[in-house]
Design a protein around this motif. Structure first.
Motif, PDB file in Angstrom:
ATOM      1  N   LEU A 232       0.843  -1.198   0.000  1.00 15.28           N
ATOM      2  CA  LEU A 232       0.000   0.000   0.000  1.00 15.28           C
ATOM      3  C   LEU A 232       0.879   1.249   0.000  1.00 15.28           C
ATOM      4  CD1 LEU A 232      -2.761  -1.117   2.522  1.00 15.28           C
ATOM      5  CD2 LEU A 232      -3.134  -0.540   0.110  1.00 15.28           C
ATOM      6  N   GLY A 233       1.953   1.199   0.777  1.00 14.43           N
ATOM      7  CA  GLY A 233       2.871   2.336   0.798  1.00 14.43           C
ATOM      8  C   GLY A 233       3.435   2.607  -0.582  1.00 14.43           C
ATOM      9  N   HIS A 234       3.848   1.557  -1.268  1.00 15.92           N
ATOM     10  CA  HIS A 234       4.385   1.715  -2.624  1.00 15.92           C
ATOM     11  C   HIS A 234       3.345   2.404  -3.521  1.00 15.92           C
ATOM     12  CE1 HIS A 234       6.836  -0.356  -6.050  1.00 15.92           C
ATOM     13  NE2 HIS A 234       6.366   0.788  -6.438  1.00 15.92           N
ATOM     14  N   GLY A 235       2.157   1.853  -3.521  1.00 17.17           N
ATOM     15  CA  GLY A 235       1.126   2.381  -4.416  1.00 17.17           C
ATOM     16  C   GLY A 235       0.707   3.794  -4.066  1.00 17.17           C
TER      17      GLY A 235
ATOM     18  N   LEU B 231       9.322   3.652  -3.805  1.00 17.81           N
ATOM     19  CA  LEU B 231      10.194   2.480  -3.644  1.00 17.81           C
ATOM     20  C   LEU B 231      10.775   2.435  -2.228  1.00 17.81           C
ATOM     21  CD1 LEU B 231      12.118   2.437  -7.033  1.00 17.81           C
ATOM     22  CD2 LEU B 231      10.194   1.002  -6.358  1.00 17.81           C
ATOM     23  N   LEU B 232      11.187   3.592  -1.727  1.00 17.41           N
ATOM     24  CA  LEU B 232      11.692   3.618  -0.342  1.00 17.41           C
ATOM     25  C   LEU B 232      10.575   3.230   0.621  1.00 17.41           C
ATOM     26  CD1 LEU B 232      13.882   6.857  -0.490  1.00 17.41           C
ATOM     27  CD2 LEU B 232      14.725   4.533  -0.033  1.00 17.41           C
ATOM     28  N   GLY B 233       9.386   3.729   0.348  1.00 20.80           N
ATOM     29  CA  GLY B 233       8.256   3.378   1.212  1.00 20.80           C
ATOM     30  C   GLY B 233       8.024   1.873   1.216  1.00 20.80           C
ATOM     31  N   HIS B 234       8.067   1.269   0.034  1.00 26.38           N
ATOM     32  CA  HIS B 234       7.882  -0.180  -0.065  1.00 26.38           C
ATOM     33  C   HIS B 234       8.926  -0.901   0.795  1.00 26.38           C
ATOM     34  CE1 HIS B 234       6.986  -3.775  -2.968  1.00 26.38           C
ATOM     35  NE2 HIS B 234       7.283  -4.188  -1.769  1.00 26.38           N
ATOM     36  N   GLY B 235      10.170  -0.540   0.580  1.00 28.25           N
ATOM     37  CA  GLY B 235      11.246  -1.230   1.287  1.00 28.25           C
ATOM     38  C   GLY B 235      11.213  -1.002   2.788  1.00 28.25           C
ATOM     39  N   LEU B 236      10.975   0.225   3.191  1.00 28.25           N
ATOM     40  CA  LEU B 236      11.085   0.554   4.618  1.00 28.25           C
ATOM     41  C   LEU B 236       9.846   0.127   5.390  1.00 28.25           C
ATOM     42  CD1 LEU B 236      12.877   3.920   3.972  1.00 28.25           C
ATOM     43  CD2 LEU B 236      13.879   1.976   5.211  1.00 28.25           C
ATOM     44  N   LEU B 237       8.687   0.172   4.745  1.00 30.79           N
ATOM     45  CA  LEU B 237       7.471  -0.304   5.411  1.00 30.79           C
ATOM     46  C   LEU B 237       7.439  -1.828   5.494  1.00 30.79           C
ATOM     47  CD1 LEU B 237       4.997   2.196   3.750  1.00 30.79           C
ATOM     48  CD2 LEU B 237       5.290   1.964   6.221  1.00 30.79           C
TER      49      LEU B 237
END
Lengths: 361, 361, 361, 361
Positions: A232-235, B231-237
């Motif tokens: 969800l964060g990615h999107g 992308l950072l959000g995906h990785g860090l979350l």
């Protein structure tokens, strides 16, 4: 990657602000789903410009055409291409920006990356691209609705005005009763006043959008890198102007101790496992636990303002930019369906993935 | 997907808390990079349990072995497999949890998803998995260092104690001078006191970690779905216990007007394009602009506490769980290298992708 | 990509011929599958060197260790890491090749690609890498067996000696009755004689392996780019020394007219749809039709020979290479389990994908 | 996956035979490439129906429109959407097939897979989909041409008539001098006669297409799963009616000994490394070695014939199908640009990947 989002339920978008058309290809939609074009169009109507006095006045009908993948009203398993033609592009409004880098925009970074830039209306970096996401996301929403999963988003805060109560005491069916898409009408009125003032001032405002998903099954989301909040964060962080996301209690979580934050389990009268609280916002270990998914997004104020700003040109020389053209003093009302779309795309993908988790019994 | 992260620079991790070993395969690392095993080990030492009085007392050396992909000290373009053997697993400590769902943990959701669960130490859902990320991420850090890109992370807040100043006035080389990994020593002392009290109470605390990337080139990040913050959000979350992420001014952005938030450009004495402020946190339109990347992560308090809690068992019947075993009263000091690792993995991937953006000149 | 194969059921392999170990990570295996280590080992025993007089004499037990992902004998949904330690590497045998490019090998191309090369035993380009595929593929085979799908491969031709009959009149359970893995014993004896002569001559031979899949459900394979033959082609052409693949009648198809090649449908006594012939080899439009999958692979003769050859060194100067070390005069007997493994990996992936094709009814 | 092909240079296609339009989105094309629409159209003209007396008489102009991603004649790094409208669909011709499964077609398998099927003209399973590939592939060809890489394909064999000489003695610039796209004019005349007879008979023919790539740099292709022949195999076996592929000497390789098949290296007068022969067809260990890439594809005879055939209907009852509508007695002349397109897509992808193989020097 790049212009494709999702693993199993995927969209690929294309198109620029002032090009011929924008659109998307939805791939991986299971066969047999009723494709309700009216619903798709209604979501795009909620995003389209010119819908109210507090949005940009660009006049686009944003009519969605289905080019493929639907037969006798149902998805066939083939890719569904959706097309939205551009009509009211005023490219001449952007001539003065051809050699300028606007503060807060992607002009400079795009040129550093690609060495070439379609400056008209921001080209591909324009939020107009999100119309394609809304159309594709609406198909994901139709899939989720068929499973009993309902997605809501609303404006929680504009600048300093915030809804003073939780989502659970709001009537989420009334979100569209105000043009600002805030279901707390008293706050909505204050938000509208703030936006109108910003418009008058040639300035812009940011705020928060809250997302809520009801009817979630337990077991969606992958446990390591593709945790549900990570996807969800990615999107959601890929939406223009979003600067932060928080799940459940989010940044407030840090102010609780473990003994306060842990949501204890119980079994309700129907034998369903529930938690007494929902600090976590609907996931544990990155996997949905059946409680409502809750998140909050921070939007920065719109980069386009109707004031003069100092900047540089493409020769890196100082210039003064004048505010010209059309702009949104606050993007949040139009962001609501975009947030719903990206949420739906993530959840549809997680649903399909969940079908492969274990041996059939 | 699932246990693989990244597109071009990728890691695939494996292993459970109480299995034989954990590890990862790093794929896509360019050939010719000097692989400094001492650096890899030093990052894992910063993450390993038992490193100080305020972390869990599990005793693991977390020694990293390189199984492949390195020849005469350099990467060859072949996948680099890294192995860390488990040694101090006390599986018996978890026998009482075999049929229980711990609040705040993934026990329930994993069982709903897979129908089977390795309960020993949390199995695959344990944060022990992140040791593999730290090892793989260290290789990404080596690649980035060779490009002049430096990644820092530090503890910005524990429970109610926050660093009162910005990262730009801190000495980031002093992060490891305190066991809590906060470079503001006065605050560090208060944080340690809070954590020690929580340990005494059998409770746990959360907080914030701040990430800073210096030496960023402009032009990294893809403009639509794979924006750098996305992308950072995906990785860090995807890191255990992270509940939110914010870039630049983050949630505070909403409290600025556009005329205040826009970072204006100028050209410095070296002819480099800079911005006068950095509200955006180093990206525009999802692409790096050459300013420092800045983000803040919210961690919830550790789910494991040494207090009794009400919950249910796998028959959905109410139970009382006693606090037993070893735990981290606050994961943030050990989270610092994990945050660096995930940041490095994203940036290494973006770097490789950026090499394909335009025709060679 | 690169060292990962598959979309939903995936393996990532690592390791060099003369490194510490080779191995793989199997990701996406559904939870609840019984993991029969004996079967995995038996497949690796069929591939390992030194198994008979007609294979290379390198002495490796190729013992497979499971590091993760299995709990109480069953898959948990977590990645399954498999490790095979290297033992009998004679790196000194390769010292004379450090600065030479062997004809028919990847020495030159690897160095042009990466600028660095582990020359010991061919490094990562050695077919030793396929031991990891066989181990990972065996897990895919276990999944398929649980669904009633059985994969067979056998040596159809060595140099000029070919099995004179179709697979349907052979006893496929007898494939391992000859060391050359040809179930037509009269032909097998001739093949062995050819290979022994080649060994004596310091030369090498190629041939054909035939693959057969029985018990296929209809509906596997994706209709456009990921047609079942396209995915099988991808996987099988990635095996070292494979130079061609053909499905069903293959290159002979071109010698039939449409009226002869079309397989006509009928409904059998059990109500199952069948075709009267199987020229197509089990797929229509890239999707399985329930008939046996049939394909044939062409293997070139082994590049390593025990004869002197003219070549160049890394300074591009002419040299004469002497034949030294150990070699396989014909790789086909050992290729059989590799072919089975790659076939199984493709089919397991297609099976999982097929679970997402349509709405649940 | 599914309707997307490629990793870095990717196309996503959409559209059915009798829908509104077909098209594709090209993603990952480097910025700055001159997009020559005339070339794109010329490739589609080579594929379009009705182009000569020996192809189907469906009358489509197959005019390609560019919707996005091109600014002032150059690619911008944004996705390039290409649209081809359908015009001459005779859906009524297919009414009798609504409830029938045609032998050799995907009707049955598609229905088993998806439970729903657009029967008009074969829907998504029609080779009409390849028009989108040709358009997208033409952009890959433009990229490769800018690098000096040239792709050729020609008809090598129709039914029993084969070109009696190698590609190296043919004039590849003369491929389009005959309507059958065979550069050996004497053979071309015989092929045309065969096709005309098949047309008269209401029957169909298959054959071989040969592909040749000149100007290849060494170092393209990934060494394990994504070997260049594996990727080409994936792409080319995904073309409708292809039943086999062979590289270099292909199935004949098995009839050479290692001492005969190994291509020995030498350094030519320009200091370039070459091989004395090219049995391997341009790759070693899956990586290009700078020699010409050579492959041969087997096409089965067209499934649609103008003869009555026995089959079953969707109730699994026996029926007799009459030959009706329009058909291609031999698809090979029109397959030539499709083969070029898929080859170009694979190579463009490998080129971009090769930019990430090693540290910049």
């Amino acid at each position: 990657m790049q212009n494709t989002f999702g693993n199993l339920f995927r969209i690929t978008t294309f198109g620029e602000s002032h090009g011929t058309a924008i659109g998307c290809v939805v791939d991986g939609c299971p066969a047999g789903l009723e494709i309700d074009l009216d619903f798709i169009q209604s979501q795009n109507n909620r995003r389209k410009p010119g819908q109210s006095t507090i949005t940009t006045q660009r006049n686009e009908s944003d009519t969605v055409e289905i080019l493929s993948g639907v037969f006798e009203g149902k998805s066939t398993g083939a890719p569904i291409a959706l097309l939205i033609k551009n009509k009211d592009a005023h490219s001449a409004d952007y001539d003065h920006l051809k050699d300028a880098y606007r503060p807060g925009h992607a002009d400079y970074t795009w040129e550093k990356k690609y060495g070439i830039r379609d400056h008209r209306g921001g080209g591909r970096s324009s939020a107009r691209e999100t119309a394609a996401r809304v159309a594709g996301g609406a198909i994901a929403q139709l899939l989720l609705k068929s499973l009993g999963v309902e997605i809501y988003a609303y404006v929680q805060q504009v600048y300093t005005e915030a809804v003073p109560v939780g989502y659970d005491v709001l009537d989420l069916s009334s979100i569209d009763n105000s043009i600002v898409r805030c279901p707390h009408l008293e706050t909505a009125a204050k938000m509208i006043a703030l936006i109108e003032q910003a418009k008058t001032d040639g300035d812009s405002l940011g705020g928060y959008v809250r997302g809520v998903v009801k009817g979630m099954p337990a077991g969606w989301g992958e446990p390591v890198f593709d945790k549900l909040p990570a996807l969800l964060g990615h999107g959601l962080l890929s939406i223009n102007a979003v600067k932060g996301i928080a799940f459940g209690d989010g940044f407030e979580s840090a102010l609780l101790k473990g003994s306060q934050h842990n949501d204890s389990f119980y079994t309700n009268e129907n034998g369903t496992v529930r938690t007494n609280t929902n600090h976590a916002g609907g996931t544990l270990g990155g996997i949905s636990n059946g409680e409502d998914i809750i998140f909050t997004l921070a939007f920065k104020p719109t980069a386009t303002i109707m004031q003069s700003q100092s900047s540089i040109n493409t020769q890196n020389e100082p210039i003064t930019l004048e505010g010209k053209g059309r702009h949104d003093p606050c993007v949040l009302p139009r962001a609501v369906p975009i947030v719903e779309a990206m949420t739906a795309l993530v959840l549809a993908d997680c649903y399909l993935m969940s079908k492969t988790n274990r041996l059939a019994i």
